[in-house]
Design an enzyme around this catalytic site. Structure first.
Site, short mmCIF file in Angstrom:
data_model
loop_
_atom_site.label_atom_id
_atom_site.label_comp_id
_atom_site.label_asym_id
_atom_site.label_seq_id
_atom_site.Cartn_x
_atom_site.Cartn_y
_atom_site.Cartn_z
N CYS A 140 -2.15 -3.02 -3.00
CA CYS A 140 -2.21 -1.95 -3.98
C CYS A 140 -3.20 -2.38 -5.07
CB CYS A 140 -0.83 -1.67 -4.59
SG CYS A 140 -0.18 -3.05 -5.59
N HIS A 181 3.57 -12.19 -3.36
CA HIS A 181 4.56 -12.62 -2.38
C HIS A 181 3.97 -12.59 -0.98
CE1 HIS A 181 7.94 -11.53 -5.38
NE2 HIS A 181 7.61 -12.79 -5.47
N HIS A 196 14.14 -10.00 -9.22
CA HIS A 196 12.71 -9.79 -9.01
C HIS A 196 11.96 -10.12 -10.31
CE1 HIS A 196 8.87 -7.86 -8.07
NE2 HIS A 196 9.23 -7.94 -6.81
N GLU A 237 9.31 -8.93 -11.63
CA GLU A 237 8.89 -7.77 -12.41
C GLU A 237 10.04 -7.28 -13.29
OE1 GLU A 237 8.21 -3.07 -11.79
OE2 GLU A 237 7.16 -4.32 -10.31
#
Length: 289
Positions: A12, A41, A127, A129
């Protein structure tokens, strides 16, 4: 057998930007480059960067503030406000490669927490984020991942307002379901859909491709949250869904009995790995033709 590769498969914008930042820094051979956690990752990318001298640290304190040749890269997941403060206090040179979509979430939760809103973050607790977003809520954040957690949630003060945001790679349908649970409680909420467009497009395309395919392959790192979500989405539509990291993982998997095969990949999967998997599948078809 027909093979269809999803148009949205692969890096992305945010991930590509972060990886490109590191490789650009490596062009200066005099600089030592570190990333705050693995840059993405994907083991293959991280191993390649390591082979080129990139170090991975868990916190800014692992780098000497006296090393004028060191540059620390903040990955696309972003970090808390406290981490930024510690980097600056140590006088470290750094490049902030936080995805702009994630940065927008930081600004949103900071703004609403300062207005005394309770911040609900829909996402995976562990996570990076989500941990970063939590660090911008001024201590007013709560992470919710499941319907059960949403149902069990209650406000300390009944008249408190709620701002709901989401991890950028969360399943959009699940996000909607959890927001609905909070709505049914009668709380005064504002829900901000912070799932990035690339994620929504990738998930929708994967679901549609899986629905019309006899088998599906999801390519992604084993620690990639968005890749695992793609697997879950496709598995619901296509029982014969396989999660792999590289073409080597195709060994032992036969597609002889399938008339159609769909392939997609997570946001942290490089194009060369996708092409290797595609070519391996095409080769298997030709061998069995």
């Amino acid at each position: 057998m027909t093979i269809t590769l999803a148009d949205s498969a692969g890096f992305c914008f945010g991930v590509k930007r972060a990886v490109d930042t590191v490789y650009h820094l490596l062009e200066d051979k005099e600089k030592k480059v570190y990333t705050l956690g693995p840059i993405i990752h994907n083991e293959q990318v991280v191993q390649d960067l390591n082979a080129n001298g990139v170090g991975v640290v868990c916190n800014p304190e692992e780098i000497s503030g006296e090393d004028d040749n060191a540059t620390l890269v903040i990955r696309s997941h972003g970090v808390s406000r406290d981490v930024i403060r510690r980097i600056k206090e140590r006088g470290l040179r750094y490049e902030d490669a936080t995805c702009p979509f994630v940065k927008k979430i930081h600004q949103t939760v900071e703004e609403y927490s300062e207005k005394s809103y309770r911040i609900i973050i829909i996402g995976s607790k562990d996570h990076p984020e989500v941990q970063g977003i939590l660090g911008w809520t001024n201590g007013r954040g709560t992470v919710i991942e499941t319907a059960e957690e949403a149902r069990n949630f209650s406000l300390t003060y009944p008249d408190e307002k709620i701002c709901i945001v989401s991890q950028t790679t969360f399943n959009y349908k699940k996000f909607q379901e959890l927001v609905e649970i909070f709505s049914e409680k009668g709380y005064d909420i504002i829900a901000v859909n912070t799932i990035c467009n690339a994620t929504s497009t990738r998930q929708k395309e994967a679901e549609e491709l899986a629905a019309r395919s006899d088998a599906m392959i999801i390519i992604g790192g084993k620690h990639s949250s968005n890749s695992r979500k793609l697997y879950e989405i496709c598995k619901n539509q296509c029982e014969n869904t396989f999660f792999i990291q590289t073409a080597d993982d195709l060994k032992g998997i036969s597609f002889d009995s399938f008339a159609s095969l769909g392939i997609t990949a997570g946001a942290s999967t490089p194009n060369n790995i996708i092409q290797e998997v595609l070519e391996a599948c095409q080769k298997q078809v030709l061998q069995n033709y």
